[in-house]
Design a protein around this motif. Structure first.
Motif, short mmCIF file in Angstrom:
data_model
loop_
_atom_site.label_atom_id
_atom_site.label_comp_id
_atom_site.label_asym_id
_atom_site.label_seq_id
_atom_site.Cartn_x
_atom_site.Cartn_y
_atom_site.Cartn_z
N MET A 185 1.04 -0.73 -0.29
CA MET A 185 -0.36 -0.26 0.32
C MET A 185 0.79 1.37 -0.13
N TYR A 186 0.63 2.19 -1.20
CA TYR A 186 1.32 3.77 -1.06
C TYR A 186 0.42 4.44 -2.01
N ILE A 187 1.00 5.51 -1.50
CA ILE A 187 0.19 7.25 -1.91
C ILE A 187 1.24 7.60 -3.57
N GLN A 188 0.40 7.49 -4.22
CA GLN A 188 0.73 7.22 -5.51
C GLN A 188 0.93 8.95 -5.69
N GLY A 189 2.96 8.77 -5.84
CA GLY A 189 2.77 10.85 -6.20
C GLY A 189 3.88 11.20 -4.84
N ILE A 190 3.86 10.20 -3.23
CA ILE A 190 4.08 10.90 -2.61
C ILE A 190 5.47 9.65 -2.44
N CYS A 191 4.84 8.44 -2.42
CA CYS A 191 5.69 7.83 -2.35
C CYS A 191 6.76 7.60 -3.51
N ASP A 192 8.01 7.06 -3.18
CA ASP A 192 9.32 7.52 -4.30
C ASP A 192 9.36 6.53 -4.77
N GLU A 193 9.16 6.00 -6.05
CA GLU A 193 9.31 5.29 -7.10
C GLU A 193 10.11 4.48 -7.21
N LYS A 194 11.15 5.05 -6.53
CA LYS A 194 12.81 4.03 -6.43
C LYS A 194 13.22 3.08 -5.67
#
Lengths: 373, 544
Positions: free
Chosen positions: B214-223
Motif C-alpha cells: 500500500m502506498y500513496i501514488q505521487g508521494i511515495c518515492d518511485e525508486k
C-alpha cells in the motif's frame, strides 16, 4: 568504497573533528610559551593558505584521484614514487596519533596496561569503520560531532562556573617580542594541526559537489583554529604557563581543576572520552587515506580488504616508532615537523599546485572552448 | 500432494529452457486438467480428488429449473463462507428460479438469478481452486465448461479491538485485525483519496497468503517502490504465516540487532507513515503491518506525539532517547566506574558503594551479568506464564532476586537499583523491536567496560554509532535526518516543531511531492469580536 559520495556539510564536520582530534590533547605552539594562542591563530592563517593549495589542485582535476592527476603532472614513475611516499607519510602520522592517544590513556587511567592493548582496541574500531567506507565514516562524524560539541560546551561552562580562569596569566602579551611566536608558527602550529589537513586531498574526490569546497573548508579551518586557540588560552589562564608547558596533556589537567559543589569532581575521564572520539576519527581518516592510496597504487580491486593489514601495520608502527613517551615527544617536536611535515605539507603540494595551474592554463589555451566546460 | 508437486515443477522449469517448460505443462495436465470439463460428475470427482475429500468442503448437488432439468453443484468451504449469504442469496434464488434453461444455465445464473455483488465465470481449475480457498462458492452446471465464482466470503473473525501494543493516551482506539480486507479498509477510512494505491499479491507456494503493498501514488518515492516490488517478487517460500516472514526476507541488513522495518498494530500510524512517503505491507492473518523505509528516530516516536502539543511531545521524545541510552549503558557505567574509575564517583557515594560491595564475593562484572541474566529470565518467564500464575513470578522476582540476594550478600543493593532502572528504562522505549536490540547490546557493553573501563565503553559506543550509520532501510540511510543531516528532517526527529512549522515531508523518505501544507498557518492571537487582529485600530485592544 568507490562510489561513495559525501556532502559538503560532512566535509565541514570532518575537517573540524580532524583538526581538533589531537590538537586539543597536546599544546600546539608550546614554544611560544604564554603566547601560544597567538601562534595557533597565525598557524591557522598559514593553514588556510595550505588548504587553498590542496583544494586548488583538486579543483584543477575534480574527477580524478590524487594518483591519477600526479600521473598527468609528473609522469607515471615519479607519481608512483610520490604516491608511495605519501602513503608512508599517512601511515606514519596515523601511528603517531595512535601513540599520542595510547600514551594519554595510559597516563590518565590505565597505568599498568600495555600500550599495545590500548592502541589495538582503538585500531579495531577504526578498521571496522574504514571497512564500512568513507560515507559511513562521514555520517558517523556528523553524528558524533554533536556529542563532542555538547561535551565541549558543557566543559566550557563548567570551567567558567568553577571560577578557575585567571586571564592575568595571559599577560604580558608578546613579552619576548614576535620572534618566538613566529618560530613556533613555522616549526609547530602550521604543521600540527593545520597542515595535517593535506589528508583531505584523499577525500576530495568523494565529494558530491565541489563548488563550496574552498569556502566551507576554510570556514571549518578557521573555526577549528579559533577553538584550538581558545582552548590553549584557557589552559594557560587556568594552569599558568609553567604548568601548561610541563603538563603532558594540559586540557585534561585543566578539566581536573573543575570543582563544582563537591559533586562534579574529577571529570577528566569524561573529557578523555570526548577526546577519544576525535582520536578515533583522526586515526580512521589516516587509515582510510592509507588504504585508498595503497589500493589505487597497487590496483587492488577490493580496497576494504586492505584495512586489516594496513591497520595492523600502523598498530605495530605505533608501538615501535619510539621506545618511550619522551622519545616520542622529542621526535614529534624536533624531527617530524622539519623533515617530514614540511616537504609533505608544503613543498610537494606547492610544487604540484604550480604545475597543476600551469597545466590547466595550457590546456585552456590549447583547447580553448572545450576546457571551459 | 498436487500442491507440492506443482511447486516442484515450477522450480524445475525455471532451471530449464522454454521448450522444456512446455513439456512440464503437459505433464501437469495429466495430473490435473487445466480447464474444467463439461461433465458435472467429472468435475465433482476432480474437486474431491484435489481437496482429498476434506470434510469441510461442502459439495451440494441440486436440481433446478423446469422439471429439474438443470443439474448444478454448489461447492464451498464451510467456515470460510458466510452461511447467510449461501442460504439466502445463493441456494434460495437458484431453487426459486424456474426459468433457467439447461442450455444457457450458466449465462442465466450469472446475469439474472444471483443477487450477489461479485459473480464471474471461469474455466481454469487453478483459478477456481484458489477462489474456493478464499471462501468463495463455486457453481458447476452439467453440460457447461464454465463455472461460476460467487463472492460469499465471511465466517468468524476477530472484531476490531483496541490494539494491545502501542497503547496511547490520546488517539483512535482501533487496532488492526487478522483480516486483510478489514485492515485495508481501516487505512482507507483515514486517507480518503484515490491516490492511495493497493497492490495485492500471493506469496507462499503452500499457504497462498495474500499480501498487500500500500502506498500513496505521487508521494511515495518511485525508486523505493521499484526496489520493494523487486524484493517482494524474489520471495520464494512455502509459507508466510506472519509479517515477520516478509520482514526477514526483504530487509536490507540481516546481521544487525536494529530493526530496519517498522511494524505496527495501529491504522493511524500506518496512515501517518503513508503520508510521509513510506509504503506499508499488510499480510493476511496478522494484525502487524510492516512500514518502511524505517529510520532510527522513528522508533522513538509514538503516535500521541503528533496528537499532543509540540512542547510536550518534544520533551517526551528527548526523555525516550535518554531512557534508551540508560537502558543501553547503565550497568556498563556502573561496572566501569566501580572497577576502573573510582575517582569519578563523589567520595561519600564511593564510601557507601564500597561498604556495600565489601561483603559481595564477586567482581562487579559478574554481579552485573548475573543480575541482568536473572532479570531477563524473569521477564521471559513472565511473558510465557499463564496469567493466573503471573503474580507468583513477580513475588519470586521481587523477594528472591531482589531482597534475598542482597541479604545473602550475593549482590550489592546498588546493583539491584541499576538493574531495576535498566529494566524499567527498556520498557519505556515505545518500539519493542528497538528495546530488545538495546537489551542485547547492553551485554556487549557490560563486557567491554569490564575489560577496559570507560575506554572500552566509549569504543563500544563509537562502534555502535558507526554500525548504525552503515545501515540503510530500502536505500535510505538509517540515521537520517541526523546523519546525513537534513534541516527539514530534524523538524520531526528528536524534536517536533509545531504542525504549522513543519511545512514539508521528511526529505530522506519522500522524494516526490514534498509540500505538506500551506504557508503562514501560524495561529494568530484571538480575533475577538469577529475581527481579524490586524484590522483592529490602535487602542482597541484595551477597550472592553
Amino acid at each position: 568504497m568507490e562510489k561513495a559520495r559525501i556532502s559538503i556539510r560532512q566535509l565541514f564536520v570532518m575537517i573540524i573533528i580532524f583538526e581538533l582530534g589531537s590538537s586539543l590533547l597536546i599544546t600546539p605552539g608550546s614554544m611560544a610559551g604564554r603566547d601560544a594562542w597567538i601562534a595557533v591563530l597565525l598557524g591557522c592563517a598559514i593553514g588556510l593558505f595550505l588548504f587553498y593549495l590542496y583544494q586548488g589542485i583538486y579543483q584543477c582535476y575534480p574527477n580524478s584521484s590524487p594518483k591519477e592527476y600526479m600521473d598527468d603532472m609528473l609522469g607515471t614513475k615519479l607519481s608512483w614514487l610520490f604516491s608511495f611516499l605519501y602513503i608512508l607519510y599517512f601511515a606514519y602520522i596515523a601511528a603517531r596519533v595512535l601513540r599520542d592517544f595510547g600514551e594519554m590513556l595510559l597516563t590518565f587511567a590505565y597505568h599498568d596496561t600495555p600500550i599495545i592493548i590500548v592502541n589495538a582496541l582503538l585500531m579495531v574500531v577504526s578498521i571496522y569503520a574504514v571497512r564500512k567506507g568513507i560515507e559511513v565514516l562521514a555520517r558517523a562524524a556528523e553524528l558524533l560531532f554533536g556529542a563532542m560539541y555538547l561535551l565541549g560546551a558543557i566543559g566550557l561552562v563548567l570551567i567558567i562556573v568553577s571560577g578557575t580562569i585567571d586571564p592575568h596569566n595571559l599577560k604580558p602579551v608578546l613579552a619576548n617580542g614576535i620572534s618566538p611566536v613566529l618560530h613556533s608558527v613555522f616549526t609547530q602550529t602550521m604543521y600540527v594541526p593545520f597542515g595535517e589537513v593535506v589528508l583531505f586531498v584523499m577525500i576530495f574526490p568523494n565529494l558530491n559537489d565541489r563548488k563550496d569546497v574552498k569556502k566551507m573548508g576554510m570556514i571549518a579551518m578557521a573555526i577549528s583554529g579559533l577553538i584550538v586557540a581558545l582552548t590553549v588560552a584557557i589552559n594557560i589562564s587556568v594552569l599558568d604557563v609553567d604548568l601548561t608547558l610541563r603538563s603532558q596533556f594540559p586540557l585534561l589537567s585543566t578539566i581536573q581543576t573543575i570543582k563544582v559543589e563537591e559533586f562534579l569532581d574529577r571529570l577528566d575521564v569524561f573529557f578523555m572520552l570526548a577526546l577519544i572520539i576525535g582520536g578515533f576519527f583522526k586515526v580512521s581518516l589516516y587509515l582510510y587515506a592509507t588504504v585508498v592510496g595503497t589500493s589505487t597504487l597497487f590496483k587492488e580491486k577490493n580496497p576494504s580488504q586492505l584495512a586489516y593489514p594496513m591497520g595492523l601495520g600502523i598498530l605495530i608502527l605505533s608501538i615501535t616508532i619510539a621506545t618511550n613517551f619522551s622519545e616520542h615527544l622529542n621526535e614529534g617536536l624536533n624531527v617530524v615537523p622539519l623533515y617530514i611535515h614540511l616537504p609533505f605539507q608544503l613543498l610537494f603540494p606547492l610544487f604540484l599546485f604550480i604545475v597543476a595551474v600551469w597545466k590547466k592554463k595550457r590546456r585552456e589555451k590549447s583547447k580553448g572552448e572545450e576546457a571551459k566546460k | 500432494m498436487p500442491l507440492f508437486s506443482k511447486r516442484k515443477n515450477n522450480t524445475d522449469s525455471k532451471d530449464k529452457q522454454n521448450t522444456d517448460e512446455r513439456n512440464q505443462e503437459q505433464q501437469q495436465e495429466k495430473e490435473r486438467p487445466v480447464l474444467i470439463s463439461p461433465s458435472l460428475a467429472k468435475n465433482i470427482a476432480e474437486t474431491k480428488k484435489e481437496v482429498g475429500s476434506s470434510s469441510d468442503v461442502i459439495i451440494r448437488e441440486i436440481k433446478i429449473g423446469e422439471q429439474d432439468h438443470v443439474h448444478l453443484a454448489v461447492i464451498y468451504i464451510s467456515g470460510l463462507v458466510d452461511n447467510n449469504t449461501i442460504h439466502e442469496s445463493l441456494i434460495d434464488p437458484l431453487v426459486q428460479d424456474e426459468s433457467i434453461q439447461n442450455t444457457h444455465a450458466i449465462q442465466q445464473i450469472l446475469e439474472k438469478t444471483l443477487p450477489l455483488g461479485g459473480v464471474k465465470a471461469e474455466k481454469s481449475w487453478d483459478k477456481l481452486f484458489s477462489e474456493l480457498m478464499l471462501g468463495n462458492a463455486l457453481i458447476f452446471a452439467d453440460g457447461h465448461d464454465e463455472a461460476l465464482i460467487c463472492s460469499t466470503q465471511g465466517g468468524e473473525q476477530r472484531s476490531i479491538q483496541e490494539p494491545s501494543t502501542q497503547v496511547s493516551f490520546r488517539g483512535p482506539r482501533q487496532g488492526f485485525t487478522e483480516s486483510l480486507q478489514t485492515n485495508i479498509s481501516m487505512i482507507r477510512r483515514y486517507i480518503k483519496n484515490p491516490n492511495l494505491w493497493v497492490e495485492k499479491m500471493k506469496k507462499g507456494s503452500v499457504t497462498n497468503t495474500d499480501i498487500a503493498l500500500m502506498y500513496i501514488q505521487g508521494i511515495c518515492d518511485e525508486k523505493v517502490l521499484k526496489e520493494v516490488k523487486q524484493r517482494l517478487e524474489k520471495i520464494d517460500i512455502d509459507s508466510i504465516l506472519e509479517s515477520g516472514y516478509i520482514e526477514q526476507l526483504i530487509e536490507d541488513e540481516t546481521f544487525t540487532t536494529f530493526p530496519t522495518m517498522y511494524h505496527t498494530e495501529r491504522p493511524d500510524v500506518v496512515a501517518g507513515n503513508l503520508l510521509e512517503g513510506r509504503f506499508a505491507i499488510i499480510v493476511d492473518g496478522t494484525p502487524f503491518v510492516l512500514i518502511a523505509p524505517a529510520l532510527f528516530v522513528q522508533f522513538f516516536q509514538s503516535v500521541e506525539d503528533y496528537y499532543s502539543r509540540f512542547d510536550i511531545a518534544t520533551s517526551i521524545r528527548i526523555l525516550r532517547v535518554l531512557v534508551f541510552f540508560i537502558s543501553l549503558v547503565a550497568p556498563a557505567v556502573y561496572v566501569a566506574a566501580t572497577t576502573f574509575h573510582q575517582e569519578m564517583i563523589p567520595t561519600q557515594l564511593l564510601v557507601v558503594i564500597a561498604a556495600q560491595r565489601e561483603i559481595v564475593p564477586f567482581p562487579a562484572v559478574v554481579e552485573a551479568l548475573t543480575m541482568e541474566v536473572a532479570f531477563e529470565i524473569l521477564r521471559e518467564a513472565g511473558v510465557r506464564l499463564p496469567r493466573v500464575v503471573g503474580s507468583a513470578v513477580s513475588i519470586v522476582g521481587a523477594l528472591v532476586i531482589g531482597q534475598a540476594a542482597v541479604q545473602a550478600g550475593i549482590v550489592s543493593p546498588a546493583m539491584v537499583i541499576i538493574v531495576a532502572l535498566t529494566a524499567i528504562a527498556s520498557f519505556a522505549t515505545p518500539a519493542f523491536a528497538m528495546a530488545i536490540s538495546a537489551r542485547l547490546i547492553r551485554f556487549i557493553f557490560i563486557i567491554a567496560s569490564a575489560v577496559m573501563g570507560f575506554y572500552g565503553l566509549i569504543l563500544g559506543i563509537i562502534m555502535m554509532f558507526v554500525h548504525l550509520c552503515s545501515l540503510r532501510s530500502f536505500g535510505v540511510p538509517y540515521m537520517s535526518p541526523l546523519a546525513p543531516f537534513s534541516s527539514q528532517g530534524v523538524k520531526d526527529a528528536l524534536f517536533r516543531v509545531p504542525w504549522w512549522a513543519d511545512e514539508k515531508r521528511p526529505e530522506s523518505v519522500s522524494k516526490e511531492d514534498k509540500v505538506r501544507q500551506g504557508k503562514d498557518q501560524r495561529p494568530e492571537p484571538a480575533a475577538s469580536r469577529g475581527m481579524v487582529n490586524k484590522d483592529l485600530e490602535e487602542g482597541d485592544q484595551n477597550g472592553t
